[in-house]
Design an enzyme around this catalytic site. Structure first.
Site, PDB file in Angstrom:
ATOM      1  CG  HIS A 179      -0.442   0.222   2.778  1.00 49.17           C
ATOM      2  ND1 HIS A 179       0.209  -1.356   3.010  1.00 49.17           N
ATOM      3  CD2 HIS A 179      -0.165   0.630   3.464  1.00 49.17           C
ATOM      4  CE1 HIS A 179       1.107  -1.124   4.450  1.00 49.17           C
ATOM      5  NE2 HIS A 179       0.760   0.465   4.248  1.00 49.17           N
ATOM      6  CG  HIS A 204       0.903   5.146   3.848  1.00 43.46           C
ATOM      7  ND1 HIS A 204       0.336   5.288   5.280  1.00 43.46           N
ATOM      8  CD2 HIS A 204       1.842   4.080   4.332  1.00 43.46           C
ATOM      9  CE1 HIS A 204       0.542   4.163   5.791  1.00 43.46           C
ATOM     10  NE2 HIS A 204       1.402   3.297   5.368  1.00 43.46           N
TER      11      HIS A 204
HETATM   12  P1  5GP Z   1       1.752   0.566   7.728  1.00 41.93           P
HETATM   13  O1  5GP Z   1       2.311   0.462   8.970  1.00 41.93           O
HETATM   14  O2  5GP Z   1       1.697  -1.303   7.307  1.00 41.93           O
HETATM   15  O3  5GP Z   1       2.424   1.171   6.159  1.00 41.93           O
HETATM   16  O4  5GP Z   1       0.520   1.533   7.275  1.00 41.93           O
HETATM   17  C1  5GP Z   1      -1.501   0.793   7.488  1.00 41.93           C
HETATM   18  C2  5GP Z   1      -1.547   1.485   7.821  1.00 41.93           C
HETATM   19  O5  5GP Z   1      -2.891   1.146   7.710  1.00 41.93           O
HETATM   20  C3  5GP Z   1      -2.474   2.565   8.794  1.00 41.93           C
HETATM   21  O6  5GP Z   1      -2.139   3.932   8.666  1.00 41.93           O
HETATM   22  C4  5GP Z   1      -3.495   1.563   9.472  1.00 41.93           C
HETATM   23  O7  5GP Z   1      -4.087   3.264   9.813  1.00 41.93           O
HETATM   24  C5  5GP Z   1      -4.235   1.486   8.627  1.00 41.93           C
HETATM   25  N1  5GP Z   1      -5.203   0.651   8.581  1.00 41.93           N
HETATM   26  C6  5GP Z   1      -4.932  -0.481   9.266  1.00 41.93           C
HETATM   27  N2  5GP Z   1      -6.455  -1.298   9.718  1.00 41.93           N
HETATM   28  C7  5GP Z   1      -7.351  -0.349   8.953  1.00 41.93           C
HETATM   29  C8  5GP Z   1      -8.732  -0.635   8.542  1.00 41.93           C
HETATM   30  O8  5GP Z   1     -10.007  -1.631   8.707  1.00 41.93           O
HETATM   31  N3  5GP Z   1      -8.895   0.617   7.622  1.00 41.93           N
HETATM   32  C9  5GP Z   1      -8.828   1.619   7.012  1.00 41.93           C
HETATM   33  N4  5GP Z   1      -9.095   2.816   6.637  1.00 41.93           N
HETATM   34  N5  5GP Z   1      -6.767   2.217   7.883  1.00 41.93           N
HETATM   35  C10 5GP Z   1      -6.413   0.906   8.503  1.00 41.93           C
END
Ligand code: 5GP
Ligand code: ZN
Length: 138
Positions: free
Chosen positions: A101, A103
């Site tokens: 993903h 951001h």
């Molecule tokens: P990572 O640290 O893996 O790059 O970021 C994962 C992101 O996914 C985090 O910013 C977190 O807030 C978001 N996230 C996790 N679970 C959910 C969810 O159920 N719904 C949404 N909309 N975002 C999520």
């Protein structure tokens, strides 16, 4: 973690809710549930890959076409002074959700969200060693 347990795959399948920004056959884009700033958005390929380098180049190209368009819309809508595009890969890099993903984090001047990260200088000769090691794996 299997694809069946992946929360982002579940969003793609419509099994858990998401506040969607954009969707087509290639990507799903939705607001992050734990935002760093208003408009913090995630863009994912619908197909499950854990890390950037595991995603086929052609698909990455298609994803990035969408990311540019979505980022522009976010910047305009949020009237932001800028935005960061982040992609955490692996535990050490802070990846919590193991579905690739991106951001998009809208920024404003003086928001204090990130400052410059700590940097250092390579010791004599090391920069060439590091570059050679990486080139060998391309
Ligand atoms: P990572 O640290 O893996 O790059 O970021 C994962 C992101 O996914 C985090 O910013 C977190 O807030 C978001 N996230 C996790 N679970 C959910 C969810 O159920 N719904 C949404 N909309 N975002 C999520
Ligand atoms: Zn997934």
């Amino acid at each position: 973690m299997s694809v069946e347990d992946c929360i982002f795959c579940k969003m793609v399948a419509g099994q858990i809710p998401a506040t969607k920004i954009y969707e087509d056959e290639v990507v799903l884009s939705f607001l992050d549930i734990g935002p760093i700033s208003d408009g913090h958005t995630l863009v994912i390929p619908k197909q499950h890959f854990e890390k950037l380098h595991e995603c086929p180049a052609e698909l990455l190209g298609q994803v990035f076409t969408r990311i540019g368009k979505i980022a522009g819309a976010i910047a305009t809508a949020m009237d932001s002074d800028g935005y960061n595009l982040l992609c955490n890969n692996g535990k050490a890099a802070g990846q919590l959700v193991k579905h690739l993903h991106f951001h998009i984090v809208p920024r404003s001047i003086g928001d204090g969200i990130f400052n410059r990260w700590p940097s250092f200088k390579y010791e004599e000769g090391k920069i060439e060693e590091v570059a050679a090691a990486i080139r060998k794996n391309l």
